[in-house]
Every structure is written in C-alpha cells, then in structure tokens.
Design a protein around this motif. Structure first.
Motif, mmCIF file in Angstrom:
data_model
loop_
_atom_site.group_PDB
_atom_site.id
_atom_site.type_symbol
_atom_site.label_atom_id
_atom_site.label_comp_id
_atom_site.label_asym_id
_atom_site.label_seq_id
_atom_site.Cartn_x
_atom_site.Cartn_y
_atom_site.Cartn_z
ATOM 1 N N HIS A 56 3.219 -3.956 13.318
ATOM 2 C CA HIS A 56 3.568 -3.638 11.767
ATOM 3 C C HIS A 56 4.998 -3.646 11.289
ATOM 4 C CE1 HIS A 56 -0.827 -1.958 11.173
ATOM 5 N NE2 HIS A 56 -0.862 -2.986 11.806
ATOM 6 N N ILE A 110 0.746 0.158 3.871
ATOM 7 C CA ILE A 110 0.330 -0.145 5.291
ATOM 8 C C ILE A 110 0.584 1.217 6.190
ATOM 9 C CG2 ILE A 110 0.966 -1.324 7.524
ATOM 10 C CD1 ILE A 110 1.703 -3.948 5.614
ATOM 11 N N ILE A 164 -1.874 -7.464 10.942
ATOM 12 C CA ILE A 164 -1.968 -6.110 10.591
ATOM 13 C C ILE A 164 -3.396 -5.485 11.112
ATOM 14 C CG2 ILE A 164 -2.976 -4.571 8.485
ATOM 15 C CD1 ILE A 164 -1.483 -6.683 6.728
#
Lengths: 286, 286
Positions: free
Chosen positions: A76, B104, A104
């Motif tokens: 990430h 994220i 992801i």
C-alpha cells in the motif's frame, strides 16, 4: 537466523497456496511475500521465544502473520497515490506487476489473513491468541503503523521537528517491531516486568533501525539497498542526519543501541540472539 | 430496528473518537461511517441475538466491527483504480473528499480496528472472541469478500455464467452477511445444527439481496438509490435480469426468500425480526 527465515518463508507459502481464492489474488500476495527482505520481524519474534527456551513452533503462526502485515503495508505504501515507488528491493512493486486494483486487494487480503492465521493457530490458547490479535491490531492500525503513515504523508514537503519525526517512526515502524518482540514474550508467558523491558527494548531498536535507514539513504551503496541513494533529500523528507547532522545521528544511533541492550540485560534471560540482531540492525548496509 | 441502528452508530462514533490517531485519519474514518446506509449487517447480528433472547450488549462490539469492515470495503471499492465511483449514497466518496492516499489508509485503519474491537470486547469470553476473529477474517479476506471483489474485477467487460455470477456475489456480499447472522448465533451459544441453519439462511438472504440490487438498477428510483439507474448496463456488468430475464430474476428472488424463511423456521427460535428483515431486503427500494 537464516534457519528461522527459511521456516517462516516455507510456512507462508504453504498458507497462501492453500487458500480457496482467485489465482490472481494468491499470485499477487505471493509475489510480494517472496520479494525477499530481511524478515526482521519474524526473526525478532522467534528470537524472543528462544530467549525463554520455548519451542519455535509456538511462534510460527504469529511470525507469519507479522510478516504478512509488514508486506501489506509495503504494497500500500508503494502505491502511486502514496509514495509512488516503482521498485522495492530492486524488483518492480506490486502495482507495477498486477495493477493498482489488485495491489490494493492483495494488501487488504494479507492484512485480513494475518488475523485469521493468529486465530486459527493451534499451538496457543484462546487467551494468548486474543491478546495477540488485540496487540497486533493496535500496533498496525490508526493508533500505530497506519497512523504513522498518515502523519508521514501529512509531513511531506515541510520541515518536521525531532518530536514529529519520532512520532512518525515510532508509529510507522516502531510499533510493529514492538509487537514482534512483545508477541514472542506473550507466547512464552512473560511476566509484566519482562513485557515492559521487551517493549522498551523494541522501541529503542525501532528508532535505531530508522536512524540507520536515514544514514544509508546518504552513505549507502545503491547496489545493496536496492533503491536510489539520496531519495529522502530529493523528496524533501525530514531525516535524522538533516535534523541532527550526520555525526549527531550516528551518536543518537549509538545511544539507542546502548539503551536497547540495557533493557535486554535486565530481563536476565538468554538474550544472545537478540543482542546479535540489535547489532545487525545498527550496522546493516541495506 | 431503528433503535438498534442508533445504538450501533453511537457506539462506533464513541470508539473512533477515542482513538489516539492523527485527526485526518479519524475524520476520514468517521466520514464514511456516518454516510448513512441501512446498517443491515449490525441489525442482522443483533436480530439473531434477539432470536435467542440474549441481551444486545453482547453483540454490540461485533456489530460495530462488522459495519467497519463493510465500510472499509466500500471505501476501497470506490477508488479510481477499482469501481471509480464519485458518489456513494448521494454523497462524495471518501477519496473525493480526503484524496486517494487517505482513503486507502482510512480503509486499512477501519479493517484493522474491527479486529481490535472484537478482541477488546469485555462482554464475551476469549473462546467466543477468537471464533469471531477467525470467522470474520475468513469471510472478509481472500476466501471471502476480497476474493469476490477480485473475481468481480476480473469479470468486468465480459459475459459471466450464472455460476460465475453466484461465486462473485456469494463472496463479495454473501459471506459478510453470513458472518452477521452466524456471529450473533455464536455469541448466543448456538448448537452446530442451529449454526448450519443460520448459515444457509444467510446465504439465501445474500443472494436475494443481490438480485434485488440488480433489479433496482433497472427499475429503481434514482432519488432513492443515490446513484444513476442503468449503471450496470452501462458498465457491461453481468446481472441476474440479464442472465435470467427480469421475470426470471424476480422468480429467483422469491425462491431465495422462501428458502431463507424455511431455514429460519427450522431453528424453532423467536425469528420474527429476522423474517421481517428478510422481507425488507427483498422488497427494499434502495
């Protein structure tokens, strides 16, 4: 140490290949897990277990879980919207090979799987396992690693104080290193005094690790560290040498190593391997 | 049901606001948690508990964990590299407000925190909690929700068979709904026979949920569903009406609802609320 590394790597591969999941997911997860790395966290966990003379099998699940969480964080962090890195340890990053979406998802899956591995471990009691789950999530989430990464992103392109820099490193790197050591101690049935000493040891070790990282970014050998030298300077990252001068950073590194070893000695356990790891962390060239 | 919803929403806010984390993280996590939604999963969990006459406090932590996992999956699914959605329930998606990097990280943090919440819950024993952690990770990881999302991405822009479509929905949506129900039963101390019935109930409910979703994408009211009508067709998504005709899809929906209720009846528990939820899922307009 290399024996520990092999055992953990084999076990991780076995676990992933047994998953009932789309092949692309297993490939993307395996790609980053197999991309090398020092396996510092699993090794720390197993070394702490061995300080108690415990059999390593009791820590194997937690060691795998730990390396998977670490690997997810690298996947990430490398994404275009984060650090936008094309290379990691000299190889294309996950999203360069599998695309952003699967990178992801591979990170999400590794993160999630690490809790499953901890929970399904047959070597430890539910009491121990639930303590590990709680500590691992605390160390790796908003109050730990993810929070540190957020603070790091927020601090980009401005000068940080030493205090801000330490907050970032304590959380982004330090807390997962802390889990590595403390998880081993929990599995071994450590006393609360021992847990405190190991926690303090790991936090000094984590800061030593980060200072050496910053030093290597200036003085390191590009062929060994697998990424360009000077990238911190180019990216206007605050670093220890920038804040303390290179000599000051090296002095600080020595202090943390000394403190780390002092904590170890106070446990009165068989800490030879942990001392060795501490020296390796401070003297590593990659 | 709306009382359950309120309790869960208050508890989630309390938990997030107590986190020792950078403000931006807490804001991004809270933004998506507060963006509304039916709270179907927590409600299912609490309704299953109430089928046993258990007090709801025993399921509150798991209900929060569940909604956080669901919310993280929405944040990541909406990202530009995934479904690239700008709106969710009529509001800008997380990355539209906070940027991709923090979106994220907010997803990562919610996912991680849900395991912390389960582990730290003081209402249940370590034995129960470790079962919940294991089941939740299995249902939401590569062998469940994340695997379903990966298969969904791989299936884009080509026609799927009914079998492939069911694999996607079973994993992407079904397994977390299954966890919702089965977690409630585990907390209530269900027998293995009851667990099987609840699992079968939830899988039928999940498919009914998805078929109604596909129907609404064609026949729904844009002002109620909060996204454009016909987006599945525009995006060349395989759907039940496309594979079975609209009449066939409605027939299939009825069958799953009937099967779901049959499973419930066989438990011989106080299943009134669960039946009500089943009807709501099949008849909902958003």
């Amino acid at each position: 140490m290399s024996a520990h590394r092999d055992v953990v790597e084999k076990e991780m591969n076995k676990k992933i290949s047994g998953l009932a999941a789309p092949e692309i997911m297993k490939e993307a997860m395996t790609y980053s897990l197999q991309a090398g790395g020092k396996r510092l966290r699993p090794i720390l966990l197993l070394a702490t277990l061995s300080a108690y003379g415990e059999k390593l099998g009791k820590g194997l699940a937690a060691a795998c879980a730990l390396e998977m969480i670490h690997t997810y964080s690298l996947i990430h962090d490398d994404l275009p919207s984060m650090d936008n890195d094309d290379l990691r340890r000299g190889k294309p990053t996950n999203h360069k090979v599998f695309g952003e979406a699967f990178a992801i998802l591979a990170g999400d899956a590794l993160l999630t799987y690490s809790f499953q591995i901890l929970a399904a471990d047959e070597e430890n009691t539910p009491e121990i396992k639930i303590r590990l789950v709680e500590l691992l999530s605390k160390c790796s989430g908003a109050e730990g690693m993810v929070g540190g990464q957020a603070a790091d992103l927020q601090g980009e392109n401005r000068s940080l104080t030493l205090e801000e820099l330490e907050y970032i490193h304590l959380n982004k790197t330090g807390k997962l290193l802390m889990f590595s050591v403390v998880a081993g101690a929990i599995i071994a049935g450590a006393s609360s005094k021992e847990l405190q000493l190991f926690e303090a040891f790991a936090l000094h070790l984590g800061l030593a690790f980060q200072i050496q990282d910053d030093i290597l970014d200036i003085e390191g050998d590009v062929s060994k560290i697998g990424k360009p030298i000077g990238s911190d300077t180019t990216n206007h990252k605050s670093t220890y040498p920038a804040l303390l001068t290179m000599d000051g950073a090296k002095e600080k590194l020595k202090e943390h190593v000394a403190e780390a070893k002092k904590m170890l000695a106070q446990t009165r356990l068989d800490i030879g391997l942990l001392e060795e790891i501490t020296d390796l962390v401070a003297q590593r060239d990659h």
